[in-house]
Design an enzyme around this catalytic site. Structure first.
Site, PDB file in Angstrom:
ATOM      1  N   ASN A  67       0.826  -1.210   0.000  1.00  0.00           N
ATOM      2  CA  ASN A  67       0.000   0.000   0.000  1.00  0.00           C
ATOM      3  C   ASN A  67       0.860   1.260   0.000  1.00  0.00           C
ATOM      4  O   ASN A  67       1.823   1.345   0.769  1.00  0.00           O
ATOM      5  CB  ASN A  67      -0.911  -0.005   1.229  1.00  0.00           C
ATOM      6  CG  ASN A  67      -1.816  -1.225   1.274  1.00  0.00           C
ATOM      7  OD1 ASN A  67      -2.260  -1.703   0.242  1.00  0.00           O
ATOM      8  ND2 ASN A  67      -2.063  -1.738   2.470  1.00  0.00           N
ATOM      9  N   HIS A 119       6.649  -1.284   3.240  1.00  0.00           N
ATOM     10  CA  HIS A 119       6.559  -2.696   3.643  1.00  0.00           C
ATOM     11  C   HIS A 119       5.749  -3.447   2.598  1.00  0.00           C
ATOM     12  O   HIS A 119       4.790  -2.916   2.037  1.00  0.00           O
ATOM     13  CB  HIS A 119       5.947  -2.863   5.029  1.00  0.00           C
ATOM     14  CG  HIS A 119       4.669  -2.119   5.226  1.00  0.00           C
ATOM     15  ND1 HIS A 119       4.620  -0.767   5.483  1.00  0.00           N
ATOM     16  CD2 HIS A 119       3.379  -2.528   5.190  1.00  0.00           C
ATOM     17  CE1 HIS A 119       3.375  -0.384   5.600  1.00  0.00           C
ATOM     18  NE2 HIS A 119       2.595  -1.429   5.420  1.00  0.00           N
ATOM     19  N   GLN A 171      -2.345   2.711   3.333  1.00  0.00           N
ATOM     20  CA  GLN A 171      -1.077   2.662   4.069  1.00  0.00           C
ATOM     21  C   GLN A 171      -1.248   3.346   5.421  1.00  0.00           C
ATOM     22  O   GLN A 171      -1.638   4.521   5.486  1.00  0.00           O
ATOM     23  CB  GLN A 171       0.044   3.353   3.268  1.00  0.00           C
ATOM     24  CG  GLN A 171       1.399   3.223   3.958  1.00  0.00           C
ATOM     25  CD  GLN A 171       2.548   3.876   3.181  1.00  0.00           C
ATOM     26  OE1 GLN A 171       2.324   4.575   2.184  1.00  0.00           O
ATOM     27  NE2 GLN A 171       3.759   3.659   3.644  1.00  0.00           N
TER      28      GLN A 171
HETATM   29  P1  AMP Z   1      -0.427  -0.922   5.963  1.00  0.00           P
HETATM   30  O1  AMP Z   1      -1.879  -0.709   6.257  1.00  0.00           O
HETATM   31  O2  AMP Z   1      -0.139  -1.463   4.609  1.00  0.00           O
HETATM   32  O3  AMP Z   1       0.388   0.323   6.287  1.00  0.00           O
HETATM   33  O4  AMP Z   1       0.022  -2.070   6.943  1.00  0.00           O
HETATM   34  C1  AMP Z   1       0.512  -1.860   8.226  1.00  0.00           C
HETATM   35  C2  AMP Z   1       0.542  -3.209   8.887  1.00  0.00           C
HETATM   36  O5  AMP Z   1       1.439  -3.164   9.964  1.00  0.00           O
HETATM   37  C3  AMP Z   1      -0.809  -3.665   9.460  1.00  0.00           C
HETATM   38  O6  AMP Z   1      -1.151  -4.910   8.875  1.00  0.00           O
HETATM   39  C4  AMP Z   1      -0.540  -3.775  10.961  1.00  0.00           C
HETATM   40  O7  AMP Z   1      -1.208  -4.875  11.532  1.00  0.00           O
HETATM   41  C5  AMP Z   1       0.949  -3.952  11.005  1.00  0.00           C
HETATM   42  N1  AMP Z   1       1.624  -3.453  12.188  1.00  0.00           N
HETATM   43  C6  AMP Z   1       1.496  -2.237  12.782  1.00  0.00           C
HETATM   44  N2  AMP Z   1       2.336  -2.123  13.818  1.00  0.00           N
HETATM   45  C7  AMP Z   1       3.015  -3.286  13.900  1.00  0.00           C
HETATM   46  C8  AMP Z   1       4.036  -3.790  14.761  1.00  0.00           C
HETATM   47  N3  AMP Z   1       4.517  -3.063  15.775  1.00  0.00           N
HETATM   48  N4  AMP Z   1       4.501  -5.041  14.533  1.00  0.00           N
HETATM   49  C9  AMP Z   1       4.022  -5.790  13.518  1.00  0.00           C
HETATM   50  N5  AMP Z   1       3.069  -5.365  12.666  1.00  0.00           N
HETATM   51  C10 AMP Z   1       2.567  -4.145  12.855  1.00  0.00           C
END
Ligand code: AMP
Ligand code: ZN
Length: 136
Positions: free
Chosen positions: A88, A101, A95
């Site tokens: 994203n 990521h 995002q």
């Molecule tokens: P996005 O919406 O593509 O920015 O994805 C962010 C992702 O990061 C989500 O799926 C969250 O569940 C994950 N996330 C947020 N904080 C953490 C963290 N501290 N450790 C692992 N995953 C995380």
């Protein structure tokens, strides 16, 4: 380069513990805290970039080989039936963490997920107009 107050910089560089499933010089791959399915993982470059737009080309080129290695592990050890890669860029695109990521979401029969879009319609003229707009 690390960015202060970026949680994924801290995780990628080992300052905050994570469930790491792969690590090399440039990347750390961790389990997502809120997994869509069992094994949902995130490929994090150790060097900060907000998203695809700021990602150095060499890092971009190195992401898919990492995804392949992890994908093989997931297939062999989790016995997933398929895999979605999702990435994203920007709030409008979903995002929520502004450090690049790549999501790796293993898929299983009846896993209750539906990671697809609603198909639209476009005439050949509209497609040609869009093509011209993009390549200009
Ligand atoms: P996005 O919406 O593509 O920015 O994805 C962010 C992702 O990061 C989500 O799926 C969250 O569940 C994950 N996330 C947020 N904080 C953490 C963290 N501290 N450790 C692992 N995953 C995380
Ligand atoms: Zn960062």
């Amino acid at each position: 380069m690390k960015k202060e107050d970026c949680i994924f910089c801290k995780i990628a560089n080992g300052e905050i513990p994570s469930k790491t499933i792969y690590e090399d010089e440039a990347f750390r791959v961790i389990l997502d805290l809120g997994p869509a399915t069992k094994g949902h993982a995130l490929i994090l470059p150790k060097e900060h970039a907000d998203n695809l737009y700021g990602l150095p080309e060499a890092t971009a080129a190195a992401v898919l080989p990492v995804a392949q290695k992890v994908a093989e592990k997931m297939r062999k050890n989790l016995h997933c039936a398929g895999l979605n890669l999702v990435q994203n860029n920007g709030e409008i695109a979903g995002q929520t963490v502004m450090h690049f990521h790549l999501h790796m979401i293993p898929r299983y029969e009846n896993d209750g997920q539906n990671i697809l879009w609603n198909p639209g319609q476009s005439s050949p003229e509209e497609l040609e107009e869009t093509r011209k707009q993009i390549v200009q």
